[in-house]
Motif scaffolding. Structure first.
Motif, PDB file in Angstrom:
ATOM      1  N   LYS A   1      -2.206  -6.596   0.748  1.00  0.00           N
ATOM      2  CA  LYS A   1      -1.692  -7.520   1.317  1.00  0.00           C
ATOM      3  C   LYS A   1      -1.127  -7.319   2.663  1.00  0.00           C
ATOM      4  CE  LYS A   1       2.266 -10.636   1.155  1.00  0.00           C
ATOM      5  NZ  LYS A   1       3.890 -10.917   0.813  1.00  0.00           N
ATOM      6  N   THR A   2      -2.049  -7.647   4.037  1.00  0.00           N
ATOM      7  CA  THR A   2      -0.747  -7.358   4.935  1.00  0.00           C
ATOM      8  C   THR A   2      -0.252  -8.619   5.752  1.00  0.00           C
ATOM      9  OG1 THR A   2      -3.160  -7.163   6.155  1.00  0.00           O
ATOM     10  CG2 THR A   2      -2.975  -5.572   5.262  1.00  0.00           C
ATOM     11  N   ASN A   3       0.352  -7.811   6.487  1.00  0.00           N
ATOM     12  CA  ASN A   3       1.207  -8.969   7.610  1.00  0.00           C
ATOM     13  C   ASN A   3       0.818  -8.653   8.954  1.00  0.00           C
ATOM     14  OD1 ASN A   3       2.846 -10.398   5.478  1.00  0.00           O
ATOM     15  ND2 ASN A   3       2.674  -8.496   5.104  1.00  0.00           N
ATOM     16  N   PRO A   4      -0.238  -8.669   9.480  1.00  0.00           N
ATOM     17  CA  PRO A   4      -0.226  -8.544  11.171  1.00  0.00           C
ATOM     18  C   PRO A   4       0.622  -9.368  12.002  1.00  0.00           C
ATOM     19  CG  PRO A   4      -2.233  -9.295  10.323  1.00  0.00           C
ATOM     20  CD  PRO A   4      -0.961  -9.485   8.506  1.00  0.00           C
ATOM     21  N   LEU A   5       1.257  -8.682  12.735  1.00  0.00           N
ATOM     22  CA  LEU A   5       2.074  -9.371  13.770  1.00  0.00           C
ATOM     23  C   LEU A   5       1.871 -10.809  14.247  1.00  0.00           C
ATOM     24  CD1 LEU A   5       4.235  -6.245  15.115  1.00  0.00           C
ATOM     25  CD2 LEU A   5       4.993  -7.397  13.349  1.00  0.00           C
ATOM     26  N   GLU A   6       0.637 -10.658  14.895  1.00  0.00           N
ATOM     27  CA  GLU A   6      -0.173 -11.702  15.582  1.00  0.00           C
ATOM     28  C   GLU A   6      -0.244 -12.756  15.091  1.00  0.00           C
ATOM     29  OE1 GLU A   6      -3.130  -8.354  14.829  1.00  0.00           O
ATOM     30  OE2 GLU A   6      -1.583  -8.219  15.138  1.00  0.00           O
ATOM     31  N   MET A   7      -0.067 -12.520  13.621  1.00  0.00           N
ATOM     32  CA  MET A   7      -0.129 -13.765  12.813  1.00  0.00           C
ATOM     33  C   MET A   7       0.534 -14.336  11.821  1.00  0.00           C
ATOM     34  SD  MET A   7      -4.016 -12.003  11.353  1.00  0.00           S
ATOM     35  CE  MET A   7      -4.644 -13.754  10.477  1.00  0.00           C
ATOM     36  N   ASP A   8       0.798 -15.559  11.434  1.00  0.00           N
ATOM     37  CA  ASP A   8       1.840 -16.368  10.910  1.00  0.00           C
ATOM     38  C   ASP A   8       1.201 -15.922   9.539  1.00  0.00           C
ATOM     39  OD1 ASP A   8       2.363 -17.179  12.753  1.00  0.00           O
ATOM     40  OD2 ASP A   8       1.880 -19.002  13.122  1.00  0.00           O
ATOM     41  N   ALA A   9       0.374 -16.016   9.259  1.00  0.00           N
ATOM     42  CA  ALA A   9      -0.087 -15.864   7.618  1.00  0.00           C
ATOM     43  C   ALA A   9      -0.428 -14.273   7.144  1.00  0.00           C
ATOM     44  CB  ALA A   9      -0.685 -16.632   6.283  1.00  0.00           C
ATOM     45  N   ALA A  10      -0.076 -13.652   5.775  1.00  0.00           N
ATOM     46  CA  ALA A  10      -0.429 -12.618   5.150  1.00  0.00           C
ATOM     47  C   ALA A  10      -2.050 -13.092   4.608  1.00  0.00           C
ATOM     48  CB  ALA A  10       0.611 -12.137   4.068  1.00  0.00           C
ATOM     49  N   ILE A  11      -2.342 -11.566   4.791  1.00  0.00           N
ATOM     50  CA  ILE A  11      -3.799 -11.872   4.650  1.00  0.00           C
ATOM     51  C   ILE A  11      -4.127 -10.653   3.057  1.00  0.00           C
ATOM     52  CG2 ILE A  11      -5.625 -10.520   5.410  1.00  0.00           C
ATOM     53  CD1 ILE A  11      -5.157  -9.880   7.782  1.00  0.00           C
ATOM     54  N   HIS A  12      -5.101 -11.364   2.057  1.00  0.00           N
ATOM     55  CA  HIS A  12      -5.147 -11.128   0.610  1.00  0.00           C
ATOM     56  C   HIS A  12      -6.104 -10.817   0.351  1.00  0.00           C
ATOM     57  CE1 HIS A  12      -0.951 -12.521  -0.150  1.00  0.00           C
ATOM     58  NE2 HIS A  12      -0.873 -13.715   0.564  1.00  0.00           N
ATOM     59  N   GLU A  13      -6.102  -8.892   0.570  1.00  0.00           N
ATOM     60  CA  GLU A  13      -7.601  -8.741   0.428  1.00  0.00           C
ATOM     61  C   GLU A  13      -7.294  -7.791  -1.475  1.00  0.00           C
ATOM     62  OE1 GLU A  13      -9.673  -7.353   4.157  1.00  0.00           O
ATOM     63  OE2 GLU A  13      -7.563  -6.660   3.659  1.00  0.00           O
ATOM     64  N   TYR A  14      -8.424  -8.523  -2.206  1.00  0.00           N
ATOM     65  CA  TYR A  14      -8.848  -8.272  -3.464  1.00  0.00           C
ATOM     66  C   TYR A  14     -10.187  -6.672  -3.564  1.00  0.00           C
ATOM     67  CZ  TYR A  14      -5.385 -10.362  -5.477  1.00  0.00           C
ATOM     68  OH  TYR A  14      -4.112 -10.670  -6.038  1.00  0.00           O
ATOM     69  N   PHE A  15     -10.089  -5.327  -4.195  1.00  0.00           N
ATOM     70  CA  PHE A  15     -11.250  -5.346  -4.459  1.00  0.00           C
ATOM     71  C   PHE A  15     -12.348  -4.404  -5.681  1.00  0.00           C
ATOM     72  CE2 PHE A  15      -9.599  -4.487   0.036  1.00  0.00           C
ATOM     73  CZ  PHE A  15     -10.873  -4.438   0.816  1.00  0.00           C
ATOM     74  N   TYR A  16     -13.010  -4.335  -5.481  1.00  0.00           N
ATOM     75  CA  TYR A  16     -13.330  -3.692  -7.475  1.00  0.00           C
ATOM     76  C   TYR A  16     -14.428  -2.829  -6.578  1.00  0.00           C
ATOM     77  CZ  TYR A  16     -15.821  -3.761 -11.677  1.00  0.00           C
ATOM     78  OH  TYR A  16     -15.527  -3.581 -13.317  1.00  0.00           O
ATOM     79  N   ASP A  17     -14.063  -1.570  -7.275  1.00  0.00           N
ATOM     80  CA  ASP A  17     -14.720  -0.108  -6.982  1.00  0.00           C
ATOM     81  C   ASP A  17     -15.804  -0.331  -5.579  1.00  0.00           C
ATOM     82  OD1 ASP A  17     -14.625   0.355  -9.192  1.00  0.00           O
ATOM     83  OD2 ASP A  17     -16.342  -0.847 -10.104  1.00  0.00           O
ATOM     84  N   GLY A  18     -14.237  -0.307  -4.816  1.00  0.00           N
ATOM     85  CA  GLY A  18     -14.990  -0.356  -3.207  1.00  0.00           C
ATOM     86  C   GLY A  18     -15.147  -1.524  -2.289  1.00  0.00           C
TER      87      GLY A  18
END
Length: 311
Positions: free
Chosen positions: A261-278
């Protein structure tokens, strides 16, 4: 030469007969049977390679890994651990004196030995596998020093720590100085948890077959255990949090599921990412996989052992 070959054949035949001398319905979980097993093992001392024939899979595996990590001129064991001496006399004898702590899969046997007109004692940790009892460790009689498996593990841990230092500068600044056993998948074969003195860096390693890194922890991330899985979660940088899960099957790395989960300063909403074996997967798929792993939290109590990196 012919007579030597005949003698070897006769010895092998005797060995095979002794191994098949017990009927299939023999109760092998008795003190009497284990005593006979030990006496049979010692009857082949200096006739065959006892380590190959009568040591457990895990013991031989750890010994092999320790030997593989050593320099060409180094010696892992400078004595015969079956007699706790470098040589044996003509009057050498050994017999099982007692069997203690007997369970379905483990036992401790004290072996009385007579060598060079002196009486001594060998303590063997036994493990039941392949339908019989095998020596799983050679223990000190005074219960103060470490057993041979701990010595092998310490040797392997030293090499693993140096590898981490080469591949990650953080480990070079804060090297591993202690380890603990954790059986993550409950198969009876321990994984190794390496940690720095201040507990700010750590690494989990599988030592089955060949040592392999499972996952790394970095403070202030936290480690959690679940049946067959390790989870490392916490901050992964500014505005970043992660849940990193690794499954372990048969003491080997299974799969890696990671949520970031990342919260870039230039964006209002957080980014959610999932990875399975890369590989990137959908949020629904990622949440499902993590929820499947993180159901029953375990709380092991690791016992830490110190080791020192050699220059």
């Amino acid at each position: 030469m012919r007579y030597r070959l005949l003698a070897i054949v006769a010895l092998l035949m005797q060995f095979c007969v002794s191994l098949s001398a017990y009927a299939d319905d023999t109760d092998k979980h008795t003190q009497n049977y284990i005593r006979q097993r030990i006496d049979t093992i010692y009857s082949y001392h200096h006739k065959i390679n006892l380590d190959s024939a009568f040591c457990s899979d895990q013991y031989r595996d750890l010994m092999r890994q320790a030997v593989d990590q050593m320099a060409e001129d180094d010696i892992l064991l400078d004595y015969d651990h079956w007699i706790n001496a470098q040589d044996y006399s003509k009057d050498f004898s050994a017999h099982a004196a007692s069997v203690n702590n007997l369970t379905d899969s483990t036992a401790v046997v004290k072996v009385a030995v007579h060598n060079f007109d002196k009486d001594g004692e060998i303590v063997l940790s036994m493990h039941y596998e392949h339908d019989d009892w095998f020596v799983d460790d050679f223990l000190p009689s005074d219960s103060v020093e470490e057993g041979e498996k701990d010595y092998f593990i310490r040797t392997v841990c030293t090499v693993l720590s140096k590898r981490l230092m080469l591949n990650d500068h953080a480990f070079n600044d804060n090297p591993m100085t202690k380890y603990a056993y954790v059986d993550i998948d409950g198969d009876g074969y321990n994984e190794i948890w390496l940690r720095s003195t201040d507990d700010k860096l750590g690494a989990f390693v599988s030592v089955a077959a060949n040592a392999r890194l499972l996952i790394i922890e970095r403070y202030p991330q936290k480690v959690s255990f679940y049946p067959g899985a390790i989870v490392v979660s916490g901050p992964c940088g500014f505005g970043c949090n992660t849940v990193n899960a690794v499954t372990v099957v048969n003491s080997r790395k299974g799969h890696n599921i990671q949520y970031i989960k990342t919260n870039p300063l230039e964006m209002d909403a957080a980014i959610h990412e999932y990875f399975y074996d890369g590989h990137h997967i959908s949020s629904a798929n990622g949440r499902k996989r993590l929820q499947h792993i993180m159901q029953e939290k375990l709380r092991p109590t690791p016992v830490w052992h110190d080791f020192k990196l050699e220059e």
